[in-house]
Design a protein around this motif. Structure first.
Motif: not given
Length: 353
Positions: A32, A34, A41, A43, A45, A108, A115, A138, A312, A323, A331, A333
């Protein structure tokens, strides 16, 4: 090297995402891009889907038809002339197909961990260059807009296309900006000496290898002065292929790039590279050992296991939030700091490239 993975990992899994239609199933949500939009924030995806299929004698793969704007389900017999040895690709005498098709979906969050994911695809294949899907976005914020580069896949090869947005709700297609085969394109977030810069990864020829290059532009659309930046390193963790991952960000020592590398066994890890502040075509330092490598079960297993692949990173107050795609399935983190990464690089000590 201090890397702290989230206790909530994986933070997004395929079951969190609604399929685009009833006869499809989501098999991966990963890689993802970002960005920050106000306090949120965002993402973007990559969501990989395939048709639901109960017939073991065939594989059903989806192909986007730009004329109708719909997916066509293509049945391929599981017969000796068709090669299914790579879970990602089917090789047939008539040509190659992907085993799934990807689109992009916005998610989001107020805290960067939990999210809310859009119910429907945000960006879906649209052109003849996207018949096999769109992958690995990206996101670069420039001049009040977000510019999103991604891989577009078709029988014409892999091109890098770009879209832009100001709100992640409506998007403008900017067209193809790198010809086939090219991917892993990230655009620097500001001009350097009046020019835009991008990192990219051309395909290998009879002589070349999958390595990182840099290019310049005056308008973000037409790119030139392409030149080699950094290569694979025999016997190290990135001796198979390398490519840009996160958008580079500026530190006092120079531009810091979080990149991915794979060994010859397709084990994907994450490293860092420091580029000269005024001449980003010059590598100052580079990871001898990975910043991150597959360790946890969700990274070691999955659709294509033993993979950590970030698209990202968010950098705020010296903290880097990464991420990353894990096993081409989910995904994760993780967090580190700018200081830790620079210390990992030896504070600018020159490392062979």
């Amino acid at each position: 090297m201090v890397i702290i993975r989230s206790a909530n990992n994986p933070i997004i899994v395929p079951s969190d995402v609604t399929a685009s239609r009833a006869d499809m199933e989501v098999i991966g949500v990963f890689n993802a891009g970002v960005a920050k939009l106000g306090s949120e924030v965002i993402l973007l995806l990559r969501v990989a889907e395939r048709p639901i299929n109960d017939d073991p004698s065939i594989y059903v793969t989806p192909v986007f038809e730009p004329e109708s704007g719909e997916l066509r389900l293509h049945s391929i017999p599981r017969s000796p002339e068709n090669d299914f040895s790579d879970v990602r690709v089917i090789k047939t005498p008539a040509g190659n197909y992907l085993t799934s098709i990807s689109h992009m979906r916005v998610a989001r969050s107020d805290n960067g961990i939990d999210f809310a994911i859009d119910e429907k695809p945000t960006v879906f294949p649209e052109t003849i260059y996207e018949k096999f899907g769109i992958e690995d976005p990206r996101i670069t914020q420039l001049n009040g807009r977000y510019y999103i580069t991604y891989s577009a896949i078709s029988e014409y090869g892999i091109v890098t296309a770009m879209i832009s947005t100001s709100d992640f709700r409506s998007f403008k297609r900017e067209g193809n900006i790198f010809h086939p085969d090219n991917k892993d394109v990230v655009i620097f977030p500001e001009r350097i000496a009046g020019k835009y810069y991008a990192l990219h990864r051309p395909s290998c020829s009879h002589y070349g290898r999958p390595e990182m290059w840099i290019a310049e532009s005056s308008d973000l659309l037409q790119w030139g002065n392409h030149r080699f930046l950094a290569g694979v390193r025999e016997g190290l963790w990135d001796d198979g292929r390398i490519g840009a991952s996160a958008v580079p960000f500026l530190t006092e020592q120079g531009w810091l790039e979080i990149y991915h590398g794979a060994d010859k066994e397709n084990r994907y890890c994450v490293g860092a590279m420091l580029l000269d502040k005024d001449d980003p075509g010059k590598v100052i330092a580079r990871s001898e050992l990975p910043l991150m490598e597959p360790e946890q079960p969700f990274e070691l297993e999955g659709f294509f296991g033993n993979v950590i692949f970030p698209c990202g990173a968010l950098v705020e107050n010296g903290k880097i939030g990464i991420y990353y795609g894990a096993g081409d399935t989910s995904i994760g983190y993780a967090e580190t700091t700018v200081d830790d990464v620079l210390n990992h690089l030896g504070l600018g000590r020159t490392i062979h490239v």
